[in-house]
Design an enzyme around this catalytic site. Structure first.
Site, short mmCIF file in Angstrom:
data_model
loop_
_atom_site.label_atom_id
_atom_site.label_comp_id
_atom_site.label_asym_id
_atom_site.label_seq_id
_atom_site.Cartn_x
_atom_site.Cartn_y
_atom_site.Cartn_z
N HIS A 1 -4.70 -37.57 3.35
CA HIS A 1 -4.67 -37.78 4.80
C HIS A 1 -5.08 -39.20 5.19
CE1 HIS A 1 -4.36 -33.45 5.65
NE2 HIS A 1 -5.42 -33.22 4.89
C1 BDR Z 1 -8.92 -34.81 8.17
O1 BDR Z 1 -10.10 -33.99 8.20
C2 BDR Z 1 -10.97 -34.34 7.16
O2 BDR Z 1 -11.31 -33.23 6.40
C3 BDR Z 1 -10.26 -35.32 6.29
O3 BDR Z 1 -11.13 -36.29 5.77
C4 BDR Z 1 -9.21 -35.92 7.17
O4 BDR Z 1 -9.69 -37.05 7.84
C5 BDR Z 1 -7.74 -33.96 7.83
O5 BDR Z 1 -7.54 -32.98 8.80
#
Ligand code: BDR
Ligand code: CA
Length: 316
Positions: free
Chosen positions: A243
């Site tokens: 992500h």
């Molecule tokens: C986002 O939420 C967090 O768990 C991750 O680091 C990322 O930024 C994904 O939904």
């Protein structure tokens, strides 16, 4: 000229990969790291940022940020230890309770304000956690909207389901009022949400191969990522969504993304809390809550193979 970046983060396993990318990419000048609560408490995410700064010899200062959402009435659950581990870094061994390196004396929002004012028109804010620090900075210094180059966020689920509720992504539902403030401010926002990050999967084997050919830093990244990859087994075939690295990549390779323009609002009450809704430019609707707000960019397409290749090349 290098792209100057403030990295606002809640490390966090995928946050750690993006930090290594930002640190090692030759066209990026990482000028600051600001922490926020999210994947773990603010004490833990700040300790992790300082620990990774030491371990990976990152020059940029770390400033400690917000520990709670801006709405004091918002009920917050425990951090998602089942995703990022109790220590926020996948329960990897070797993370000390505390580190010798001290954070910058300023709170994150003040660090952001000062750094933006000192570098007018040059700072890219890459925000990959709750947007609390950015909302606090806007409240304290509204002038920064005209001084920031762009705000690239990892957050939102626009045309796809969320990952915390059917409509909400984690970084947004964790502080929806802050996200709405950031999206509706008169600066340039690019939202890299689940629409594209759920297409961008690094397999366990690919990360292992990067670690095999890379140095000690990526070997540690590989070790701390195993818990996160195990968590994702129920939806990913032996791999992880990268992500936060997608947002970092955008700074140097925006051509790998397809964007849609239009104002964005965030729902902050009711069963749709945390939903991100864009009104695409050129679509006619009767007067509504999107009127009068600036158009922002939402990434709706990604060349995932090229993004993964760039991450591999950079962190190795
Ligand atoms: C986002 O939420 C967090 O768990 C991750 O680091 C990322 O930024 C994904 O939904
Ligand atoms: Ca994150």
């Amino acid at each position: 000229m290098a792209h100057k970046v403030i990295y606002d983060t809640d490390p966090g396993v995928d946050d750690a990969m993006a930090l290594l990318f930002l640190h090692q990419h030759p066209a990026i000048d990482l000028v600051g790291i600001t922490t926020v609560f999210g994947n773990a408490t603010i004490a833990t995410t700040t300790r992790n940022a300082l620990f990774l700064k030491e371990k990976w010899q990152i020059a940029a200062p770390v400033a400690r940020g917000a520990g709670h959402a801006i709405n004091p009435d918002r009920v917050e659950g425990p951090p998602p230890a089942f995703v990022h581990g109790d220590n926020g870094l996948g329960n990897v061994a070797g993370v000390p309770d505390s580190v010798a390196t001290q954070p910058d004396p300023r709170p994150a929002f003040q660090f952001i304000i000062d750094t933006v004012r000192a570098n007018p028109g040059e700072i890219n804010i890459v925000a990959v956690g709750r947007m609390t620090n950015l909302a606090l900075a806007l409240a304290a210094a509204p002038d920064i909207v005209g001084l920031v180059k762009q705000v690239v966020i990892m957050g939102g689920a626009f045309d796809v389901p969320g990952n915390v509720s059917p409509v909400a992504e984690a970084n947004i539902i964790g502080d929806p009022e802050a996200a709405d403030i950031v999206m509706t401010a008169a600066w340039k926002v690019v939202a890299i949400g689940l629409d594209v990050t759920h297409q961008t999967i690094m397999t366990r084997a690919e990360l292992a191969e990067t670690a095999r050919t890379g140095g000690e830093r990526v070997r540690f990244l590989n070790a701390l990522s195993q818990f996160y990859i195990d968590f994702y087994q129920h939806i990913v075939d032996d791999g992880m969504f990268v992500h936060d690295s997608c947002a970092a990549v955008y700074v140097v390779a925006p051509e790998l993304f397809t964007n849609r323009s239009g104002p964005i609002r965030v729902v902050s009450e009711g069963i749709a809390t945390g939903q991100t809704i864009q009104k695409p430019d050129g679509k006619f609707f009767p007067p509504g809550p999107w009127d009068g707000y600036p158009s922002q960019l939402v990434s709706v397409g990604i060349d995932a193979a090229a993004v993964l290749k760039l991450i591999h090349q950079t962190i190795a």
